[in-house]
Design a protein around this motif. Structure first.
Motif, PDB file in Angstrom:
ATOM      1  N   UNK A   1       0.837  -1.212   0.000  1.00 53.52           N
ATOM      2  CA  UNK A   1       0.000   0.000   0.000  1.00 53.52           C
ATOM      3  C   UNK A   1       0.873   1.263   0.000  1.00 53.52           C
ATOM      4  N   UNK A   2       2.044   1.189   0.641  1.00 56.71           N
ATOM      5  CA  UNK A   2       2.949   2.347   0.641  1.00 56.71           C
ATOM      6  C   UNK A   2       3.470   2.605  -0.774  1.00 56.71           C
ATOM      7  N   UNK A   3       3.688   1.520  -1.534  1.00 54.81           N
ATOM      8  CA  UNK A   3       4.141   1.676  -2.933  1.00 54.81           C
ATOM      9  C   UNK A   3       3.014   2.316  -3.752  1.00 54.81           C
ATOM     10  N   UNK A   4       1.789   1.841  -3.534  1.00 51.78           N
ATOM     11  CA  UNK A   4       0.633   2.416  -4.251  1.00 51.78           C
ATOM     12  C   UNK A   4       0.540   3.915  -3.963  1.00 51.78           C
ATOM     13  N   UNK A   5       0.783   4.281  -2.719  1.00 50.75           N
ATOM     14  CA  UNK A   5       0.711   5.699  -2.325  1.00 50.75           C
ATOM     15  C   UNK A   5       1.735   6.533  -3.108  1.00 50.75           C
ATOM     16  N   UNK A   6       2.932   5.969  -3.287  1.00 52.82           N
ATOM     17  CA  UNK A   6       3.997   6.692  -3.997  1.00 52.82           C
ATOM     18  C   UNK A   6       3.618   6.994  -5.450  1.00 52.82           C
ATOM     19  N   UNK A   7       2.765   6.118  -6.030  1.00 53.47           N
ATOM     20  CA  UNK A   7       2.433   6.238  -7.454  1.00 53.47           C
ATOM     21  C   UNK A   7       1.000   6.722  -7.688  1.00 53.47           C
ATOM     22  N   UNK A   8       0.315   7.153  -6.612  1.00 53.52           N
ATOM     23  CA  UNK A   8      -1.139   7.354  -6.744  1.00 53.52           C
ATOM     24  C   UNK A   8      -1.526   8.464  -7.713  1.00 53.52           C
ATOM     25  N   UNK A   9      -0.602   9.386  -7.995  1.00 53.43           N
ATOM     26  CA  UNK A   9      -0.962  10.484  -8.899  1.00 53.43           C
ATOM     27  C   UNK A   9      -0.977  10.084 -10.367  1.00 53.43           C
ATOM     28  N   UNK A  10      -0.469   8.900 -10.718  1.00 51.12           N
ATOM     29  CA  UNK A  10      -0.503   8.546 -12.151  1.00 51.12           C
ATOM     30  C   UNK A  10      -0.913   7.101 -12.436  1.00 51.12           C
ATOM     31  N   UNK A  11      -1.005   6.254 -11.411  1.00 55.67           N
ATOM     32  CA  UNK A  11      -1.323   4.833 -11.654  1.00 55.67           C
ATOM     33  C   UNK A  11      -2.829   4.583 -11.534  1.00 55.67           C
TER      34      UNK A  11
ATOM     35  N   UNK B   1      -7.666  -0.756   0.917  1.00 58.06           N
ATOM     36  CA  UNK B   1      -6.741   0.366   1.154  1.00 58.06           C
ATOM     37  C   UNK B   1      -6.238   0.930  -0.175  1.00 58.06           C
ATOM     38  N   UNK B   2      -5.881   0.014  -1.103  1.00 57.20           N
ATOM     39  CA  UNK B   2      -5.368   0.444  -2.414  1.00 57.20           C
ATOM     40  C   UNK B   2      -6.482   1.108  -3.216  1.00 57.20           C
ATOM     41  N   UNK B   3      -7.669   0.507  -3.203  1.00 53.82           N
ATOM     42  CA  UNK B   3      -8.771   1.072  -4.007  1.00 53.82           C
ATOM     43  C   UNK B   3      -9.225   2.410  -3.429  1.00 53.82           C
ATOM     44  N   UNK B   4      -9.007   2.599  -2.128  1.00 55.94           N
ATOM     45  CA  UNK B   4      -9.312   3.883  -1.492  1.00 55.94           C
ATOM     46  C   UNK B   4      -8.422   5.008  -2.026  1.00 55.94           C
ATOM     47  N   UNK B   5      -7.340   4.652  -2.709  1.00 59.14           N
ATOM     48  CA  UNK B   5      -6.447   5.665  -3.293  1.00 59.14           C
ATOM     49  C   UNK B   5      -6.871   5.995  -4.724  1.00 59.14           C
ATOM     50  N   UNK B   6      -8.018   5.430  -5.147  1.00 56.54           N
ATOM     51  CA  UNK B   6      -8.533   5.740  -6.483  1.00 56.54           C
ATOM     52  C   UNK B   6      -7.974   4.847  -7.578  1.00 56.54           C
TER      53      UNK B   6
END
Ligand code: FO1
Length: 309
Positions: free
Chosen positions: A249-259, A274-279
């Motif tokens: 989930x921390x990796x997903x957070x790092x890339x959330x603006x483009x992934x 948690x990941x889907x909550x990041x859009x």
């Protein structure tokens, strides 16, 4: 065209799977050159070479880098002459660095030299360095400020990383073709590489992160962290020491603006919300690439995810 942002060993394994399920001519790799270093005045590009050797079918499978069956006569001779030899450069591997350095000295760009090496080794995927300019990563560690390979190989990743310095990458330019490949892609995949040390330098090159945010192509990232541990290398420890937490989930957070799509291992299925909550859309599948079948199945699942977006 499918574009893959790639570090070294993990990315190369994934690319092997991808090149088996897709015509390799339809794959463009944008490779990290933050790990590049000079030894004996030779330009060494470890991540690009790992990708090249793996796709050419000549990689040393046990180590994941270098050439299978290589010998180290030159290195032993250098040692005898009093040179530092902590970076294991094999005799056949040296031929790559001699060729690359010769072409660079003749005025070729790193992209041109890479293209020539790719053709000579019979690799069908297009491989672009993230930048043609110098973009070497430096690390502030508990043992002082060191170049990437000094930390990774000489110091065996033992010191704690306090800060990654991508200032050279940030002062460089994307290599020719990189921004266009991102803009024109049908799909983009962030390989399961160290998100800080391998993907971080690529994202630090001016214009690349923005191009990823703006492209119409769907973008998937595969987590290199499974069950809180890195599959290879120090990514988990580095995420922790930077205060980000060692989880997918921390990796997903790092890339959330483009992934758009984040690929989790079966072991991390509980992180879906948690990941889907990041859009992002989570895809859950086996990501530990222990066999060619798993590599191909992972590549298929990622392509399916991209096609559905
Ligand atoms: N990794 C090591 O752990 N020890 C080495 O002596 C070493 C030599 C080496 C030579 C050529 C090459 O292309 C890669 C090499 N690697 C070595 C791997 C490399 O340091 C790392 O895998 C990457 O830079 C991290 O992605």
């Amino acid at each position: 065209m499918i574009v893959v942002l790639a570090g070294g060993v993990g990315a190369a394994k994934f690319l092997e799977g991808l090149a088996a399920v897709l015509p390799p001519e339809q794959i463009t790799v944008i490779a990290n050159t933050g790990d590049d270093a000079e030894f004996y005045d030779l330009h060494v590009s470890p991540d690009m070479d790992t990708v090249l050797y793996t796709l050419a079918g000549i990689v040393d499978r046990e180590r994941g880098w270098g050439i299978a069956g290589d010998t180290f006569h030159c290195l032993r001779a250098l040692e005898r002459l009093g040179q530092e030899t902590w970076f294991q450069l094999g005799d056949r591997d040296l031929a790559t660095h001699l060729t690359r350095t010769t072409r660079l000295r003749q005025g070729a760009t790193l992209s041109e030299a890479t293209e020539e090496l790719r053709q000579a080794l019979g690799v069908a995927c297009r491989i672009l360095p993230m930048s043609d300019g110098r973009a070497q990563t430096r690390l502030r560690t508990t043992a002082g400020i060191v170049a990437f390979q000094e930390y990774f190989v000489k110091l065996r990743q033992e010191p704690e990383v306090l800060e990654a310095d991508f200032s050279e990458a940030a002062a460089s330019q994307p290599a020719s073709g990189v921004l266009k490949a991102i803009a024109d892609a049908d799909g983009i995949i962030v390989a399961p590489s160290n998100p800080i040390l391998s993907i971080g330098p690529i994202l630090a090159v001016p214009g690349i992160r923005e191009a990823l945010r703006n492209t119409a192509a769907p973008i998937a990232a595969i987590s290199p962290i499974v069950g809180g541990r890195a599959l290879k290398g120090p990514a988990d420890r580095i995420l922790k020491s930077l205060g980000l937490g060692a989880s997918a989930a921390a990796v997903a957070e790092l890339f959330r603006d483009f992934v758009d799509i984040f690929v989790l291992d079966l072991e991390d299925a509980s992180l879906r919300d948690e990941v889907e909550g990041k859009g992002m859309k989570a895809v859950i599948t086996q990501t530990v690439m222990s066999t060619p079948e798993v590599r191909q199945e992972l590549a298929r699942k990622v392509l399916e995810g991209l096609a559905r977006k």
